[in-house]
Scaffold this motif. Structure first.
Motif, PDB file in Angstrom:
ATOM      1  N   LYS A 164      88.219  42.377  73.798  1.00 44.29           N
ATOM      2  CA  LYS A 164      89.497  41.833  74.244  1.00 44.29           C
ATOM      3  C   LYS A 164      90.583  42.167  73.225  1.00 44.29           C
ATOM      4  O   LYS A 164      90.397  41.990  72.027  1.00 44.29           O
ATOM      5  CB  LYS A 164      89.375  40.313  74.408  1.00 44.29           C
ATOM      6  CG  LYS A 164      90.690  39.623  74.773  1.00 44.29           C
ATOM      7  CD  LYS A 164      90.482  38.126  74.983  1.00 44.29           C
ATOM      8  CE  LYS A 164      91.816  37.396  75.054  1.00 44.29           C
ATOM      9  NZ  LYS A 164      91.653  35.953  75.234  1.00 44.29           N
ATOM     10  N   GLN A 176      94.632  41.473  72.426  1.00 44.95           N
ATOM     11  CA  GLN A 176      95.761  40.606  72.750  1.00 44.95           C
ATOM     12  C   GLN A 176      96.957  41.037  71.908  1.00 44.95           C
ATOM     13  O   GLN A 176      96.896  41.045  70.681  1.00 44.95           O
ATOM     14  CB  GLN A 176      95.368  39.166  72.402  1.00 44.95           C
ATOM     15  CG  GLN A 176      96.330  38.124  72.902  1.00 44.95           C
ATOM     16  CD  GLN A 176      95.931  36.735  72.410  1.00 44.95           C
ATOM     17  OE1 GLN A 176      94.886  36.560  71.779  1.00 44.95           O
ATOM     18  NE2 GLN A 176      96.770  35.755  72.672  1.00 44.95           N
ATOM     19  N   SER A 203      80.828  39.917  72.265  1.00 43.77           N
ATOM     20  CA  SER A 203      82.236  39.757  72.610  1.00 43.77           C
ATOM     21  C   SER A 203      83.079  39.872  71.354  1.00 43.77           C
ATOM     22  O   SER A 203      82.789  39.248  70.336  1.00 43.77           O
ATOM     23  CB  SER A 203      82.438  38.384  73.257  1.00 43.77           C
ATOM     24  OG  SER A 203      83.813  38.140  73.445  1.00 43.77           O
ATOM     25  N   THR A 260      87.219  40.017  69.935  1.00 47.57           N
ATOM     26  CA  THR A 260      88.637  39.827  70.253  1.00 47.57           C
ATOM     27  C   THR A 260      89.505  40.272  69.089  1.00 47.57           C
ATOM     28  O   THR A 260      89.298  39.852  67.954  1.00 47.57           O
ATOM     29  CB  THR A 260      88.934  38.331  70.519  1.00 47.57           C
ATOM     30  OG1 THR A 260      88.118  37.898  71.593  1.00 47.57           O
ATOM     31  CG2 THR A 260      90.397  38.125  70.891  1.00 47.57           C
ATOM     32  N   THR A 310      93.423  40.136  67.993  1.00 51.02           N
ATOM     33  CA  THR A 310      94.746  39.590  68.310  1.00 51.02           C
ATOM     34  C   THR A 310      95.769  40.151  67.334  1.00 51.02           C
ATOM     35  O   THR A 310      95.656  39.952  66.120  1.00 51.02           O
ATOM     36  CB  THR A 310      94.744  38.054  68.217  1.00 51.02           C
ATOM     37  OG1 THR A 310      93.712  37.551  69.067  1.00 51.02           O
ATOM     38  CG2 THR A 310      96.076  37.485  68.667  1.00 51.02           C
ATOM     39  N   GLY A 345      92.200  30.495  71.866  1.00 54.89           N
ATOM     40  CA  GLY A 345      91.103  31.212  72.505  1.00 54.89           C
ATOM     41  C   GLY A 345      89.833  30.410  72.354  1.00 54.89           C
ATOM     42  O   GLY A 345      89.416  30.117  71.232  1.00 54.89           O
ATOM     43  N   GLY A 382      85.623  38.432  65.962  1.00 56.66           N
ATOM     44  CA  GLY A 382      87.013  38.805  66.182  1.00 56.66           C
ATOM     45  C   GLY A 382      87.776  39.062  64.906  1.00 56.66           C
ATOM     46  O   GLY A 382      87.330  38.760  63.792  1.00 56.66           O
TER      47      GLY A 382
END
Lengths: 249, 436
Positions: free
Chosen positions: B230, B232, B256, B258, B260, B268, B285
């Protein structure tokens, strides 16, 4: 090459260097010996330009220029190299990437062409081999998980690659067994040249059996109290620093 | 339900109710239950432990809560590297603008046989969709209550079902663009049946004051494998509230990641529930914040069965007056022997005004487990900068090198090689642009 005149330095408001005079010509190797707390490391950090070391009086000229006027990285690009007593571990930055970034930053600062990956790799391998720095070490994060000997060999590799005009070796012998010491000293000796000056800072005479200096200075309580030839190191080995206004260390 | 924002959201629901997907069916009844629950609890606020550092009630007070208008006309992507970060990767693309699926902008030709992909409204008659929506996770109820808001108002989303043993041949990219100010409520449903595999990229971006409320429900069958990346990169006015809930059957694996790089206020949430033995979840992340950005990562890993492995590592750098939050909990139930659970968070503050709040927790009720958690907050080492500079590396370059090295450890965990390289480039660009 290097002219230090009446250098006074304070750290945290305390005067550590109290009037150093030192003149080092190209091709010369000067040893600076002294007990703990005499100001040896302070001198090396002042030359490299570390924060927190305030020059209150005196001057340092390097190749005719005011060294104290230059930033840390400008000094490096101009040819000053400090081999650290305790090289820092830099997780996440591979030794290879670090060496390339440093070499190309210096070349750029001097207006020279940067080396591409292929030419760099060839050069670094050529320099690494005599120092027993393996490809595996080059791929690892800088100094992370290196043994004491590996760290010092990596410092000498940096020096060999960056080809400074003035190398300051700060307690390069600390933490090394005799075999590691020999490898490191051989590496340093290979870099001796008529164009290059060296300052070898050490507490013990042992290192100077392998890197034989032209001149030996005794630093005590922030001042150079005696200067002589290489035989001075042997005298100190016998008598200790007690006669130089400091406690025997 | 006295405060304004909750009231506005409930009114929005009442107004939109009959036009929302699934009207008249099971979902309409489910929405009613959800809105009742939401009305009771209201928006979460800082007096709740789980929301201590992000007062959503206060944040939404000033936000635009009415739905963003339907977007028409051509798609104009923001001029950010993030917009094209995954473009070089051969992938399926599903585009949502202001929360609404845009078939004309999507690229879905030749989806693998055994893979079904559609928008939310088209899947509601299917039992699997109903099952997944009605699932509840027991732990961290207060953090999850906010899902009720999404259940009531969800209007669109991507729904992917991969049949048993099928591997999606290309990554599926869900691209969410906020083109106009306003709210969107997105629900993604993802079912990977036994031994199925898929890679999903998710991009959220926009240059507007959007309020994006996204819930992604994931169910992994036995031996199934989901990679999720992901990205962002939203405006500093954007509010982002996302919840991912994954239930893992035996021997399945979730990875997973992420990244940002831009947000206004972002929360989140990640909930992982192990329901079968031998499963593995990696929830990791990286983030780089500046200005007044606020990012709250909330993560609960529930080891409800024995022999599962979880790994969480969040690393970030905070510049300006930005604020980071990490709240994580690893729960090991009494029967969950041979659990291996790790949860770490490390933050680097680049400015005196930046702040980080970290609260990693372990709750262990089993005795034969390996668990570790930890947290550090620090600044760049002056000694390290001096060391690099003493080799001729200029200060800015030295700082950049150290920061990228710091983030590299976690970026390495992004589960798709090409996507990982793309993320690394973005992070590097971020530092050049931020002038650090």
């Amino acid at each position: 090459m290097l002219e230090i005149k009446n250098l006074h330095v304070t750290v945290d408001g305390k005067e550590i260097l109290k009037g150093i005079d030192l003149d080092i010509g190209a091709g010369e190797v000067h040893a600076i010996m002294g007990p703990n707390g005499s100001g040896k490391s302070t001198l090396s950090y002042v030359l490299a330009g570390r924060d927190g070391y305030e020059v209150t009086k005196g001057s340092v000229r390097f190749k005719g220029k005011d060294l104290l006027d230059m930033s840390v990285d400008e000094r490096a690009a101009a040819g000053v190299f400090l081999a650290f007593q305790y090289p820092l571990e830099i997780p996440g930055v591979t030794t290879m990437n670090f060496l390339k970034t440093a070499l190309n930053a210096q070349r750029k600062a001097r207006g020279e062409e940067e080396l591409d990956a292929v030419r760099f790799l060839k050069l670094v391998r050529e320099k690494a081999k005599p120092l027993n720095v393996t490809d595996d070490m080059l791929k690892r994060a800088l100094n992370v998980g290196y043994s004491g000997g590996e760290k010092k060999r990596a410092e000498v590799l940096q020096m060999s690659l960056l080809e400074p005009s003035l190398a300051v070796l700060d307690e390069t012998d600390s933490g090394l067994d005799i075999d590691a010491l020999k490898t490191v000293a051989e590496g340093v000796n290979a870099l001796r040249s008529p164009e290059r000056a060296m300052i070898v800072i050490t507490h013990y005479q042992r290192l100077l059996d392998y890197i034989v200096p032209d001149v030996v200075h005794v630093l005590s309580n922030g001042r150079i109290v005696k200067t002589g030839g290489k035989e001075l190191a042997h005298e100190l080995e016998k008598s200790g620093y007690a006669g130089y206004g400091a406690d025997a260390a | 339900m006295s405060e304004k924002a909750t009231q506005k959201l409930v009114e929005t629901y009442r107004g939109a109710q009959s036009a929302l997907p699934g009207a008249g069916g099971w979902l309409a009844r489910r929405r009613e239950t959800a809105i009742d629950a939401f009305t009771q609890t209201g928006l979460p606020h800082r007096r709740l432990e789980e929301w201590k550092y992000t007062d959503l009630r206060q944040v939404l007070e000033k936000a635009i809560l009415v739905p963003a208008p339907a977007h028409d006309g051509a798609l104009v992507l923001p001029e950010l590297h993030s917009a094209t970060a995954f473009s070089a990767i051969d992938r399926y693309v599903l585009v949502f603008v202001n929360g609404v699926y845009q078939p004309g902008l999507s690229q879905l030709a030749h989806l693998s046989k055994g893979a079904e992909l559609c928008a939310l409204a088209e899947v509601l008659h299917e039992q699997w969709a109903k099952d997944i929506v009605e699932r509840r996770f027991d732990d961290a109820r207060q953090a999850e209550d906010i899902v009720d808001l999404n259940t009531a108002l969800m209007s669109d989303g991507a729904c992917l079902r991969i049949r048993k043993g099928v591997k999606l041949d290309k990554p599926l990219h869900l691209f969410f663009l906020g083109a106009d100010a306003g709210a969107s409520h997105t629900r993604n449903l993802i079912l990977l049946e036994n031994e199925a595999e898929a890679t999903i990229f998710e991009t959220h971006m926009g240059e507007v004051a959007s309020f994006a409320d996204i819930v992604t429900d994931v169910a992994l069958g036995e031996g199934a494998k989901l990679n999720h990346v992901k990205l962002q990169d939203e405006s500093s006015e954007a509010i982002h509230l996302s919840t991912m809930r994954t239930r893992l059957a035996a021997s399945s694996k979730l990875s997973s990641f992420t990244l940002t790089l831009g947000c206004g206020v972002s929360r989140g949430q990640n909930f992982v529930l192990f329901s079968g033995e031998g499963a593995e979840a990696n929830v990791d992340g990286a983030y780089a914040l500046k200005g007044k950005q606020h990012l709250d990562q909330f993560c609960v890993i529930d080891h409800a069965v024995p022999g599962c492995t979880s790994h969480t590592l969040f690393k970030g750098v905070l510049d300006g007056a930005s604020e980071g939050v990490f709240q994580g909990k690893v729960v090991v139930r009494p029967q969950a022997q041979k659990t291996d659970g790790r949860q770490m968070t490390h933050a680097l503050l680049l400015s005196r005004d930046a702040a980080m709040n970290a609260k990693p927790e372990l709750e262990i009720y089993a005795d034969d487990v390996q668990c570790a958690h930890g947290s550090t907050v620090g600044e760049l080492s002056k000694d390290a900068i001096f060391y690099l500079r003493s080799r001729g590396i200029p200060e800015a370059e030295a700082r950049r090198l150290l920061v990228l090295a710091f983030l590299d450890e976690t970026l390495e965990l992004a589960p798709h090689e090409d996507a990982r390289d793309a993320l690394k480039l973005l992070v590097s660009d971020w530092f050049s642009e931020a002038g650090l």
